[in-house]
Structures are given as structure tokens and as C-alpha cells.
Design an enzyme around this catalytic site. Structure first.
Site, short mmCIF file in Angstrom:
data_model
loop_
_atom_site.label_atom_id
_atom_site.label_comp_id
_atom_site.label_asym_id
_atom_site.label_seq_id
_atom_site.Cartn_x
_atom_site.Cartn_y
_atom_site.Cartn_z
N ASP A 10 0.86 -1.18 0.00
CA ASP A 10 0.00 0.00 0.00
C ASP A 10 0.90 1.23 0.00
OD1 ASP A 10 -3.12 0.74 0.97
OD2 ASP A 10 -1.61 2.24 1.45
N ASP A 111 -3.37 2.49 -5.41
CA ASP A 111 -2.25 2.51 -4.45
C ASP A 111 -2.12 1.19 -3.69
OD1 ASP A 111 -4.26 2.65 -2.48
OD2 ASP A 111 -2.98 3.90 -1.21
N GLU A 112 -2.61 0.12 -4.29
CA GLU A 112 -2.71 -1.12 -3.51
C GLU A 112 -2.68 -2.38 -4.38
OE1 GLU A 112 -6.21 -2.33 -0.52
OE2 GLU A 112 -5.82 -0.19 -0.74
P1 DGT Z 1 -2.02 5.90 3.98
O1 DGT Z 1 -2.74 5.81 5.26
O2 DGT Z 1 -0.58 6.36 4.16
O3 DGT Z 1 -2.13 4.68 3.13
O4 DGT Z 1 -2.72 7.12 3.21
P2 DGT Z 1 -3.47 7.13 1.83
O5 DGT Z 1 -3.76 8.55 1.51
O6 DGT Z 1 -2.67 6.40 0.78
O7 DGT Z 1 -4.82 6.40 2.18
P3 DGT Z 1 -5.56 5.17 1.48
O8 DGT Z 1 -4.60 4.09 1.16
O9 DGT Z 1 -6.71 4.85 2.35
O10 DGT Z 1 -6.15 5.81 0.14
C1 DGT Z 1 -5.43 5.93 -1.04
C2 DGT Z 1 -5.87 7.19 -1.80
O11 DGT Z 1 -7.29 7.18 -1.99
C3 DGT Z 1 -5.59 8.50 -1.05
O12 DGT Z 1 -4.29 9.02 -1.29
C4 DGT Z 1 -6.65 9.40 -1.51
C5 DGT Z 1 -7.83 8.50 -1.81
N1 DGT Z 1 -8.78 8.58 -0.69
C6 DGT Z 1 -8.71 7.98 0.51
N2 DGT Z 1 -9.72 8.30 1.30
C7 DGT Z 1 -10.50 9.14 0.57
C8 DGT Z 1 -11.73 9.84 0.84
O13 DGT Z 1 -12.32 9.76 1.93
N3 DGT Z 1 -12.22 10.61 -0.18
C9 DGT Z 1 -11.59 10.71 -1.40
N4 DGT Z 1 -12.12 11.46 -2.36
N5 DGT Z 1 -10.44 10.09 -1.67
C10 DGT Z 1 -9.89 9.32 -0.71
CA CA Z 2 -2.26 4.18 0.89
CA CA Z 3 -5.01 1.99 0.00
#
Ligand code: DGT
Ligand code: CA
Ligand code: CA
Length: 364
Positions: A10, A111-112
Site C-alpha cells: 500500500d 495505491d494497492e
Molecule cells: P495511507 O494511510 O498512508 O495509506 O494514506 P493514503 O492517503 O494512501 O490512504 P488510502 O490508502 O486509504 O487511500 C489511497 C488514496 O485514496 C488516497 O491518497 C486518496 C484517496 N482517498 C482515501 N480516502 C478518501 C476519501 O475519503 N475521499 C476521497 N475522495 N479520496 C480518498
Molecule cells: Ca495508501
Molecule cells: Ca489503499
């Protein structure tokens, strides 16, 4: 099922990290990637934020206004509109690297991914750990991106493990340690367990996965029905037989540039379009692909998007087809264009391999 070794990978704070890759100076600042709604101003939500911004309490899904108020004392805080084509581009490059590490590669999202590495690791956790480290290094060097990887005997435990230590984590859970790894974690850390389910357990004073193991299957059945309770019962014990299923992303190539000036002048835009097509075509040839669909994208002066695309009669790799189609789409898009265009993009999709085409006559 015989013993397997499975990775879950991820990417860390994905959209925000993409912005850091484009502009290294952002790395020391709180960065929020925003999805602006079409109402203008600050209406809209935070898609994600880097870990500096998260320290101030910024979270995915939060209204942009809230995030701004959390960061109002930090002048360096940066709020950027989401640039999906750019994130897709980075995702595709990273996935190209990742899939070479897998016996079976399952694309989950931008991203996964899951990787079955049973053969590549010779069923050895030492080799698997080394492989995961190598993969992280290659992504860091070639993409300038950090990611987190979970390694275990199944998808479920690996998914939990990949989010166990973030960012830049590598968590290896060998089968004999699976239960002791899971025991202290929250029930909500089990994929699929949402706030409502967690609350139900919390009312019974059950918080950890170890607590969940003390609930007998009959009670679970009564609460959730057979299917979900079987999943929870097994998950709490680190048991999951779901195979890693071959799945590739539907690839597309795209280029987007910020124009020297905001404009809706067709000649100015056509010149830029021409250059973008040249650049994009280079990528297409490099990957030895043919395309069957061409699209263009405007990011308008208020950051809203406008896209148009067209399916061709036959797959082609000819630059003339790319340029001609993109130009037609541009002219169509400009007919009722009100706002100036800030960024201009071109993408091709419906790709097929140029190599392995049975007959050269297909091309002509
Ligand atoms: P992390 O916790 O370091 O993996 O952070 P992220 O940002 O990679 O979180 P993830 O893996 O849950 O989500 C991947 C991408 O999906 C993130 O960069 C932006 C998008 N995303 C996540 N949550 C939301 C949301 O609530 N709304 C929208 N529009 N996009 C989202
Ligand atoms: Ca992520
Ligand atoms: Ca993810």
C-alpha cells in the site's frame, strides 16, 4: 491450501506523496490534496494529506474548511487540487515494478496490490523479507516513493500488517506469530469491520481481536448471520484462504501539462496539444502498445475538469491518428468553452500489445 507467502503493498499518503514527488519542497510542509466541489471557494473535501498535516488532525474525507482551520497557524500549509491523471501515471509506473516481484499479481486499486510470492520466495520468510525490502528500495529509487508492505501467509493478515506500521513500513508475520500479532489489535483493524460493527462489539465490552476470539461462533451467527460471522471467526485467528487472483490494472497512458497561460485560444491550445501528443506517443512506443481510445482533458481556471474521448475503429500506434483525434476532440470541446484552460491533458487507453500481433497486416 498449502502454505503460501503473500504480500500486501500500500503506497503511503498516496495522492499527497505524488505531489511531493512533483515538488520536493513540499516534503517539509503540511500538504492537503483537495477535491473541490463545483460550488467554488473552499467547498469540498480532503482526499488525503501527508503525515505532517495529519499531525494537525487533518483526515481523509474532512471538509476543506475544517482542514484549513486546523492548519491556520501554519503558513507553509499547502492545499492542492487533486490531479488524478498525474497520480495514475505514478501508480502505473510503480505497478510495473511491483508485478515483476510476484508469481501472481492482483491489482486492487491505484495505491494497492496483493502479490503471491510463494514460488519466488521458495516458501522462506527470510527470502520473502529480502524480496519485500528490495521492492521497497526499487520503488524508492525509481519512483521516489515510500510504501508499506505486509508479509504473511494470507491476504487478510498481510493487509492488516501493511497498515500496522506506516509510513515506510515492512511488517512480516510468520504463521507461528500470526495470533500473537493479531491479539492486541482493535477489532476495527480487521478489513471490512466498520464503525457500526465495532460499536456493537464495544457495547459488549469487546475491543481487541483477542476479545473477539472469546465470542463463540453461535453468538456471532446470531449477531451477523453465517457468512459474516464465519469471516470474523476466521479473521480473528488469522485464517484466510482467499487466493491471490491475477488481476491487472486497465492501463492507460496520459500526459498533462500546465499551460504557460490560462487560455481558450484554439491555436495556442492546438500547439500545446501537438507537443503533448509527441511526448505521449514516445511513451506508447516505448511500451510497444497500440491504442484504440483517445481522450483529452481540460483542467479549467477554477480547477474543475472537462474531458472528451473517442473510440477509434481499429487499434493503432500511428502518431497521426493520435494527433488528428486529439485535435478533433479539442475543437469539439472548445465549441461551448466558457472558462480558460489552465492544464491540458491527453490520454490513450484500450491498449494492446504491438508485439505478439499475429499479422503485420493488422497495422495497415
Ligand atoms: P495511507 O494511510 O498512508 O495509506 O494514506 P493514503 O492517503 O494512501 O490512504 P488510502 O490508502 O486509504 O487511500 C489511497 C488514496 O485514496 C488516497 O491518497 C486518496 C484517496 N482517498 C482515501 N480516502 C478518501 C476519501 O475519503 N475521499 C476521497 N475522495 N479520496 C480518498
Ligand atoms: Ca495508501
Ligand atoms: Ca489503499
Amino acid at each position: 491450501m498449502s502454505e503460501r507467502i503473500v504480500f500486501h503493498i500500500d503506497f503511503d499518503y498516496f495522492y499527497a506523496q505524488c505531489e511531493e514527488i512533483r515538488d520536493q519542497a513540499l516534503k517539509t510542509k503540511p500538504v492537503c490534496v483537495c477535491i473541490f466541489s463545483d460550488r467554488g471557494g473552499d467547498s469540498g473535501a480532503i482526499a488525503t494529506a501527508n503525515y505532517i498535516a495529519r499531525k494537525y488532525g487533518v483526515k481523509s474525507g474532512m471538509p476543506i474548511k475544517f482542514a484549513k482551520s486546523r492548519l491556520h497557524q501554519v503558513p507553509a500549509a499547502t492545499f492542492l487540487g487533486a490531479d488524478f491523471p498525474f497520480y495514475s501515471d505514478i501508480s502505473e509506473k510503480a505497478m510495473e515494478i511491483i508485478k515483476d516481484y510476484a508469481d501472481i499479481f492482483e491489482y486492487v486499486g491505484k495505491d494497492e496490490a496483493y502479490l503471491d510470492v510463494t514460488k519466488k520466495s521458495e516458501k522462506s520468510y527470510q527470502i520473502a523479507t529480502h524480496l519485500a525490502q528490495q521492492l521497497k528500495n526499487q520503488i524508492r529509487h525509481e519512483i521516489k516513493m515510500t510504501c508499506s508492505i505486509g508479509v504473511s501467509a494470507n491476504k487478510l493478515t498481510s493487509k492488516i500488517a501493511s497498515s500496522f506500521r506506516k509510513p515506510d513500513g515492512l511488517t512480516v508475520v510468520e504463521p507461528q506469530n500470526a495470533e500473537s500479532f493479531l491479539n492486541p489489535l482493535k477489532i476495527g483493524d480487521i478489513p471490512g469491520v466498520g464503525k457500526i460493527t465495532e460499536e456493537k462489539f464495544s457495547e459488549m465490552n469487546l475491543k481487541t481481536i483477542e476479545d473477539l476470539k472469546n465470542v463463540d461462533i453461535f453468538t456471532l451467527n446470531k449477531m451477523f448471520g453465517r457468512k459474516i460471522s464465519a469471516y470474523l471467526y476466521n479473521a480473528a485467528r488469522g485464517v484466510d484462504d482467499e487466493p491471490v487472483a491475477q488481476r491487472a490494472p486497465s492501463i492507460q497512458y496520459s500526459r498533462i501539462v500546465t499551460l504557460k497561460k490560462d487560455s481558450k485560444d484554439s491555436e495556442f491550445l492546438a500547439e500545446n496539444l501537438n507537443e503533448i501528443c509527441d511526448d505521449l506517443h514516445y511513451t506508447i512506443l516505448q511500451h510497444k502498445k497500440m491504442f484504440k481510445s483517445v481522450g483529452i482533458q481540460f483542467v479549467q481556471s477554477d480547477l474543475s475538469n472537462k474531458t472528451k474521448s473517442r473510440m477509434l475503429k481499429n487499434p493503432t500506434f500511428a502518431i497521426e491518428d493520435l494527433k488528428k483525434t486529439a485535435l478533433v476532440l479539442l475543437e469539439e470541446a472548445l465549441v461551448d468553452q466558457v472558462m480558460d484552460v489552465r492544464r491540458l491533458g491527453v490520454k490513450v487507453s484500450e491498449l494492446s500489445d504491438l508485439e505478439g500481433q499475429s499479422s503485420i497486416t493488422n497495422f495497415f
